[in-house]
Scaffold this active site. Structure first.
Site, mmCIF file in Angstrom:
data_model
loop_
_atom_site.group_PDB
_atom_site.id
_atom_site.type_symbol
_atom_site.label_atom_id
_atom_site.label_comp_id
_atom_site.label_asym_id
_atom_site.label_seq_id
_atom_site.Cartn_x
_atom_site.Cartn_y
_atom_site.Cartn_z
ATOM 1 N N GLN A 2 -10.297 -4.016 -3.101
ATOM 2 C CA GLN A 2 -11.567 -3.524 -2.570
ATOM 3 C C GLN A 2 -12.690 -3.707 -3.591
ATOM 4 O OE1 GLN A 2 -12.263 -1.857 0.652
ATOM 5 N NE2 GLN A 2 -14.256 -2.511 -0.069
ATOM 6 N N HIS B 30 -7.457 0.657 -6.262
ATOM 7 C CA HIS B 30 -7.682 -0.166 -5.061
ATOM 8 C C HIS B 30 -8.374 -1.457 -5.522
ATOM 9 C CE1 HIS B 30 -7.943 -1.266 -0.999
ATOM 10 N NE2 HIS B 30 -8.815 -0.394 -0.530
ATOM 11 N N ARG C 136 -13.874 -8.554 2.276
ATOM 12 C CA ARG C 136 -12.448 -8.368 1.958
ATOM 13 C C ARG C 136 -11.677 -9.633 2.329
ATOM 14 N NH1 ARG C 136 -10.213 -3.264 1.761
ATOM 15 N NH2 ARG C 136 -8.434 -4.409 0.964
ATOM 16 N N ASP D 283 -17.253 7.223 -1.272
ATOM 17 C CA ASP D 283 -15.968 7.122 -0.571
ATOM 18 C C ASP D 283 -15.647 8.516 -0.026
ATOM 19 O OD1 ASP D 283 -13.467 6.237 0.309
ATOM 20 O OD2 ASP D 283 -12.561 6.213 -1.685
ATOM 21 N N ARG E 272 0.876 -1.176 0.000
ATOM 22 C CA ARG E 272 0.000 0.000 0.000
ATOM 23 C C ARG E 272 0.906 1.216 0.000
ATOM 24 N NH1 ARG E 272 -5.244 1.546 3.602
ATOM 25 N NH2 ARG E 272 -6.082 0.072 2.088
ATOM 26 N N CYS F 243 -16.379 1.798 1.045
ATOM 27 C CA CYS F 243 -15.236 0.928 1.376
ATOM 28 C C CYS F 243 -14.732 1.157 2.793
ATOM 29 C CB CYS F 243 -14.131 1.098 0.353
ATOM 30 S SG CYS F 243 -13.356 2.727 0.344
#
Ligand code: CP
Ligand code: NVA
Length: 302
Positions: free
Chosen positions: A133, A130, A289, A221, A103, A261
């Site tokens: 996700q 991402h 996830r 988001d 990340r 998310c």
């Protein structure tokens, strides 16, 4: 040959379908308490240059449940922070571990790591994408709506890493994607053009009401992503008309689900009444996830 997941474009449609199907199996085995440890003796390194709750915990727990182990490398805690080249780090980690989750900020860093590593590299979020996700969000959607081809999905808010990953998903699958983003905050222009050139149903607008009309899935988001903290005040003003609240939700199909998310800011991108309301699927979304990434780890590291 090793495979990586740097963006959803690294997978083809059959591979995505296969991973989603496998994730459902692993989820049901998990529910039954059935042990499945194909990664015994394997180790995952996890380089994190940004904070994380879900991605870190779900990958670590996923590795443990599959019989393997993981090593969390916290922001600033490797020699990368003292300018050891990414390429050298890739070669060294390849001698120790069986896969890497990273990340970080620039997508190019993830690409460089993958180019020099002989082990699979998984993008655990960059400024641009991402993938884990959005792929696990497809699992959450599939649990409710089997038929993706007739699905209408809305993205409301920032044209950020999540929005880009939604476009890459639409490039492979047949759902219709409406993105409502303020001017100047659009997703990756090349991806939008690629979708439009290849006849995909990806539509960009500045009007959140138009984007959510008649959809089965509403996504949003944060307005300021990690690394954009300095812009938060400006963004709060620009994005005000893009809040997912009860009035907006009313325009979607009555059976519509709301996804976020997480982490969420109630009263900013999403109203408390929506995220804590009956149409919110965010806790299942967060749980998935784990199940999706177990399918991914099993496939890439197994
Ligand atoms: N959704 C998500 O990736 O959460 P974290 O930042 O907590 O990992
Ligand atoms: N767009 C957000 C997602 C967090 C999981 C960020 O990059 O901070």
């Amino acid at each position: 040959m090793k495979r990586d997941l740097l963006t959803i474009l690294d997978l083809n449609r059959e591979e995505i379908e296969g991973l989603l199907a496998r994730a459902r199996v692993l989820k049901s085995w998990h529910r039954q308490g059935r042990s499945h440890t194909p990664l015994a003796g394997k180790t995952l390194a996890m380089i994190f240059d940004k904070p994380s709750t879900r991605t870190r915990v779900s990958f670590e727990v996923g590795m443990a449940q599959l019989g393997g182990t993981s090593i969390y490398l916290a922001p600033g805690q490797t020699q990368l922070a003292r300018n050891e080249p990414v390429a050298d780090t890739a070669q060294v980690l390849s001698r120790y571990v069986n896969g890497v989750v990273i990340r970080t900020f620039a997508q190019e860093t993830v690409e460089e790591l993958a180019a020099h590593a002989s082990i699979p590299v998984i993008n655990g979020l960059t400024d641009s994408h991402h993938p884990c996700q959005v792929l696990s969000d497809l699992l959450t959607i599939r649990e409710r709506f089997q038929d993706l081809a007739h699905l209408k999905v809305a993205w409301v808010g920032d044209g950020n890493n999540m929005a880009n990953s939604w476009i890459t998903a639409a490039l492979h699958l047949d759902f219709t994607l409406y993105l409502a983003c303020p001017q100047g905050y659009e997703p990756d222009t090349d991806l939008v053009q690629q979708a439009q050139k290849t006849g995909k149903r990806v539509y960009l607008t500045q009007d959140p009401q138009a984007a959510v009309a008649d959809v089965q899935v509403i996504n949003t988001d944060v307005w300021a992503s990690m690394g954009q903290e300095d812009e938060a005040a400006t963004r709060r003003e620009v994005f005000k008309p893009y809040q997912v609240n009860a009035a907006l939700l009313q325009l979607a199909r009555p059976e519509a689900m709301v996804l976020h998310c997480l982490p969420a800011h109630r009263g900013e991108e999403i109203a408390a009444e929506v995220i804590d309301g009956p149409q919110s699927m965010v806790w299942d979304q967060a749980e998935n996830r784990l199940h999706f990434q177990k399918a991914l780890l099993e496939w890439l590291l197994g």
